[in-house]
Write an enzyme that holds these catalytic residues in place. Structure first.
Site, PDB file in Angstrom:
ATOM      1  N   ASP A   1       1.884  -0.954  -4.266  1.00 30.76           N
ATOM      2  CA  ASP A   1       1.556  -0.633  -2.882  1.00 30.76           C
ATOM      3  C   ASP A   1       1.648  -1.906  -2.044  1.00 30.76           C
ATOM      4  O   ASP A   1       0.856  -2.830  -2.219  1.00 30.76           O
ATOM      5  CB  ASP A   1       0.136  -0.059  -2.845  1.00 30.76           C
ATOM      6  N   ILE A   2       2.606  -1.939  -1.123  1.00 34.67           N
ATOM      7  CA  ILE A   2       2.811  -3.145  -0.315  1.00 34.67           C
ATOM      8  C   ILE A   2       1.587  -3.493   0.526  1.00 34.67           C
ATOM      9  O   ILE A   2       1.366  -4.656   0.844  1.00 34.67           O
ATOM     10  CB  ILE A   2       4.078  -3.018   0.560  1.00 34.67           C
TER      11      ILE A   2
ATOM     12  N   ASN B   1       9.947   3.083  11.817  1.00 34.35           N
ATOM     13  CA  ASN B   1      10.892   3.875  12.585  1.00 34.35           C
ATOM     14  C   ASN B   1      10.970   3.257  13.974  1.00 34.35           C
ATOM     15  O   ASN B   1      10.134   2.438  14.349  1.00 34.35           O
ATOM     16  CB  ASN B   1      10.538   5.371  12.602  1.00 34.35           C
TER      17      ASN B   1
ATOM     18  N   VAL C   1       6.317   3.950   3.750  1.00 34.51           N
ATOM     19  CA  VAL C   1       5.764   2.610   3.945  1.00 34.51           C
ATOM     20  C   VAL C   1       5.157   2.486   5.345  1.00 34.51           C
ATOM     21  O   VAL C   1       4.063   1.945   5.519  1.00 34.51           O
ATOM     22  CB  VAL C   1       6.857   1.531   3.736  1.00 34.51           C
ATOM     23  N   ASP C   2       5.853   3.007   6.336  1.00 35.09           N
ATOM     24  CA  ASP C   2       5.391   2.925   7.722  1.00 35.09           C
ATOM     25  C   ASP C   2       4.003   3.546   7.881  1.00 35.09           C
ATOM     26  O   ASP C   2       3.083   2.934   8.430  1.00 35.09           O
ATOM     27  CB  ASP C   2       6.410   3.623   8.630  1.00 35.09           C
TER      28      ASP C   2
ATOM     29  N   SER D   1      15.308   1.146   3.771  1.00 37.88           N
ATOM     30  CA  SER D   1      16.285   2.248   3.806  1.00 37.88           C
ATOM     31  C   SER D   1      16.503   2.908   2.451  1.00 37.88           C
ATOM     32  O   SER D   1      17.321   3.824   2.346  1.00 37.88           O
ATOM     33  CB  SER D   1      17.629   1.787   4.393  1.00 37.88           C
TER      34      SER D   1
END
Length: 169
Positions: A10-11, A24, A33-34, A122
């Site tokens: 998990d970033i 986005n 992720v966003d 992406s």
């Protein structure tokens, strides 16, 4: 060249000065992720993103561009938001994908960051084939000339982590 580490996970939990958001163009949150970064960072990130939309980025962030905000409640100091290209069989958009990494690293340098964590931009909902997404990520990071000391590539699965480690060889 910066040291490059590969981790699975998990970033939003990575200990780095900068966490990169595969955003986005609206900068107002989303999925993947966003969404995780916006949820983990809390309202401070969204507030700064809204301010950017009201001032310097009224049309949103362009594909391949990068912009920084606070990291809010995340362990990082900053979030760098970058918009990856949607994969296309007809158009070669690999330069835009590489630009996400290069511009994020340049911005991290400008902020004085020593460490940065990247997701695979992406490589999820935007449909980029995994092996090429990994190749583009590794090439862009290796080829960049920056003062950042540690680049952590955060894979969303053990398979992607293995592909990334092989690409680094």
């Amino acid at each position: 060249m910066a040291a490059i580490d590969v981790v699975t996970g998990d970033i939003t939990r990575v200990d780095a000065d900068v966490i990169v958001n595969a955003a986005n163009s609206s900068l107002l949150g989303g999925g993947g992720v966003d969404g995780a970064i916006h949820r983990g960072g809390g309202p401070a990130i969204l507030a700064e993103c809204r301010l950017l939309r009201e001032t310097t980025l009224p049309s949103g962030l362009e594909t391949g561009a990068a912009v920084a905000t606070t990291a809010g409640a995340l362990p990082a100091r900053w979030v760098i938001h970058t918009v990856g290209p949607v994969f296309s069989d007809r158009d070669d958009r690999s330069e835009l994908l590489a630009a996400c990494y290069r511009r994020s690293l340049r911005l991290a340098d400008a902020l004085g960051a020593r460490s940065i964590a990247f997701p695979l931009i992406s490589g999820g909902a935007y449909g980029w084939p995994l092996d090429d997404a990994v190749h583009q990520q590794v090439r862009a990071v290796k080829d960049s000339n920056c003062a950042v000391e540690l680049v952590t590539l955060v894979a969303f699965s053990p398979d992607v982590a293995d592909r990334t480690r092989r690409a680094l060889i």
